[in-house]
Design a protein around this motif. Structure first.
Motif, short mmCIF file in Angstrom:
data_model
loop_
_atom_site.label_atom_id
_atom_site.label_comp_id
_atom_site.label_asym_id
_atom_site.label_seq_id
_atom_site.Cartn_x
_atom_site.Cartn_y
_atom_site.Cartn_z
N GLN A 290 0.83 -1.21 0.00
CA GLN A 290 0.00 0.00 0.00
C GLN A 290 0.87 1.26 0.00
N ILE A 291 1.98 1.20 0.69
CA ILE A 291 2.86 2.36 0.81
C ILE A 291 3.68 2.59 -0.46
N GLU A 292 4.07 1.52 -1.14
CA GLU A 292 4.99 1.64 -2.27
C GLU A 292 4.53 2.65 -3.34
N PRO A 293 3.29 2.59 -3.84
CA PRO A 293 2.92 3.56 -4.88
C PRO A 293 2.96 5.01 -4.39
N LEU A 294 2.57 5.21 -3.13
CA LEU A 294 2.60 6.57 -2.57
C LEU A 294 4.04 7.05 -2.40
N MET A 295 4.87 6.16 -1.89
CA MET A 295 6.27 6.50 -1.66
C MET A 295 6.97 6.84 -2.98
N THR A 296 6.78 6.00 -3.99
CA THR A 296 7.45 6.23 -5.26
C THR A 296 6.89 7.47 -5.96
N LYS A 297 5.58 7.71 -5.84
CA LYS A 297 4.98 8.91 -6.43
C LYS A 297 5.60 10.16 -5.82
N ASP A 298 5.69 10.19 -4.49
CA ASP A 298 6.26 11.35 -3.81
C ASP A 298 7.74 11.53 -4.14
N LEU A 299 8.48 10.44 -4.18
CA LEU A 299 9.90 10.54 -4.53
C LEU A 299 10.07 11.02 -5.97
N ASP A 300 9.24 10.51 -6.89
CA ASP A 300 9.32 10.95 -8.28
C ASP A 300 8.99 12.44 -8.39
N ALA A 301 7.98 12.89 -7.65
CA ALA A 301 7.62 14.32 -7.68
C ALA A 301 8.77 15.17 -7.14
N ALA A 302 9.39 14.74 -6.05
CA ALA A 302 10.52 15.48 -5.47
C ALA A 302 11.69 15.52 -6.45
N ARG A 303 11.96 14.39 -7.10
CA ARG A 303 13.06 14.33 -8.06
C ARG A 303 12.78 15.21 -9.28
N ASP A 304 11.52 15.22 -9.75
CA ASP A 304 11.15 16.05 -10.90
C ASP A 304 11.32 17.53 -10.56
N LEU A 305 10.87 17.93 -9.38
CA LEU A 305 11.02 19.32 -8.95
C LEU A 305 12.50 19.70 -8.84
N ALA A 306 13.27 18.82 -8.22
CA ALA A 306 14.70 19.09 -8.07
C ALA A 306 15.38 19.21 -9.44
N ALA A 307 15.00 18.33 -10.36
CA ALA A 307 15.58 18.39 -11.71
C ALA A 307 15.22 19.71 -12.39
N ALA A 308 13.96 20.15 -12.23
CA ALA A 308 13.53 21.41 -12.82
C ALA A 308 14.30 22.60 -12.24
N LEU A 309 14.68 22.48 -10.98
CA LEU A 309 15.42 23.55 -10.31
C LEU A 309 16.93 23.39 -10.43
N GLY A 310 17.36 22.28 -11.04
CA GLY A 310 18.79 22.03 -11.20
C GLY A 310 19.49 21.63 -9.91
N VAL A 311 18.75 21.01 -9.00
CA VAL A 311 19.31 20.62 -7.71
C VAL A 311 19.56 19.10 -7.73
N PRO A 312 20.78 18.66 -7.49
CA PRO A 312 21.02 17.22 -7.44
C PRO A 312 20.37 16.59 -6.20
N THR A 313 19.87 15.37 -6.38
CA THR A 313 19.20 14.67 -5.28
C THR A 313 19.71 13.23 -5.18
N PRO A 314 20.99 13.06 -4.90
CA PRO A 314 21.52 11.69 -4.90
C PRO A 314 20.84 10.79 -3.86
N LEU A 315 20.50 11.30 -2.71
CA LEU A 315 19.86 10.47 -1.70
C LEU A 315 18.46 10.05 -2.15
N ALA A 316 17.69 11.00 -2.70
CA ALA A 316 16.35 10.65 -3.20
C ALA A 316 16.44 9.65 -4.33
N ASP A 317 17.47 9.78 -5.18
CA ASP A 317 17.65 8.84 -6.28
C ASP A 317 17.90 7.43 -5.76
#
Length: 191
Positions: free
Chosen positions: A11-38
């Motif tokens: 139950q948690i996996e889709p929510l967790m991956t959705k939130d991580l993908d959103a954070a990574r997309d935002l970081a990419a748009a802002l040019g901020v590396p997110t090695p831990l989130a990756d």
């Protein structure tokens, strides 16, 4: 003992991956590396203890062509796909199992992942998003390619297949990624 029940983890996996993908997309748009989130995103199933699968059933002998073909079909596209054709008695289904999966996908020399990339390239030239989605789903289920790698493949294929066909490829890849992460595609992504 700190063990997460599998049902809760699923139950948690889709929510967790959705939130991580959103954070990574935002970081990419802002040019901020997110090695831990990756790292966390690529290890989500392991973190939620969902990778502990039962011991794999040994592959049937290759000389039992039909059984081996059914095994390869499940190995290529995920467990259970073979049940749709295992009792089919039409010539096309029989050849799909006995020849395509047992004798082509089951050959040595190229990995399933390599064969999948070749098949994705062919599907991209046809421009059929539903075919691309099936191929992409197998890559995601098997952990052969990440969502980011598949998105990169779409861009690479666009140069070789043309932008119109790549749009269909993007549609299929996006649908498979969202289905795999239980996240509906946005209207913009469906274009």
């Amino acid at each position: 003992d700190g063990v997460l029940p599998e049902a809760v983890g699923r139950q948690i996996e889709p929510l967790m991956t959705k939130d991580l993908d959103a954070a990574r997309d935002l970081a990419a748009a802002l040019g901020v590396p997110t090695p831990l989130a990756d790292v966390v995103r690529t290890q989500a199933r392991r973190t939620l203890q969902l990778d502990a699968e039962p011991a794999p059933v040994p592959a049937p002998a290759k000389d039992d062509v039909h059984a081996y073909g059914l095994h390869m079909m499940d190995r290529v596209y995920g467990p259970g796909l073979s049940t749709a054709v295992q009792d089919a008695d039409d010539p096309f289904s029989a050849e799909t199992v006995d020849y395509l999966f047992a004798q082509v996908w089951g050959r040595e020399g190229l990995s399933v992942r390599d064969r999948r990339l070749l098949t994705l390239g062919v599907a991209a030239t046809v421009g059929k998003p539903e075919l691309v989605q099936i191929i992409t789903h197998g890559a995601l289920v098997n952990g052969e390619l990440s969502a980011d790698q598949l998105r990169e493949a779409v861009l690479h294929l666009a140069v070789y297949t043309g932008w119109c066909k790549a749009t269909a490829t993007h549609t299929g890849v996006t649908a498979a990624i969202h289905a795999h992460t239980a996240q509906p595609p946005t209207p913009q992504e469906q274009k």
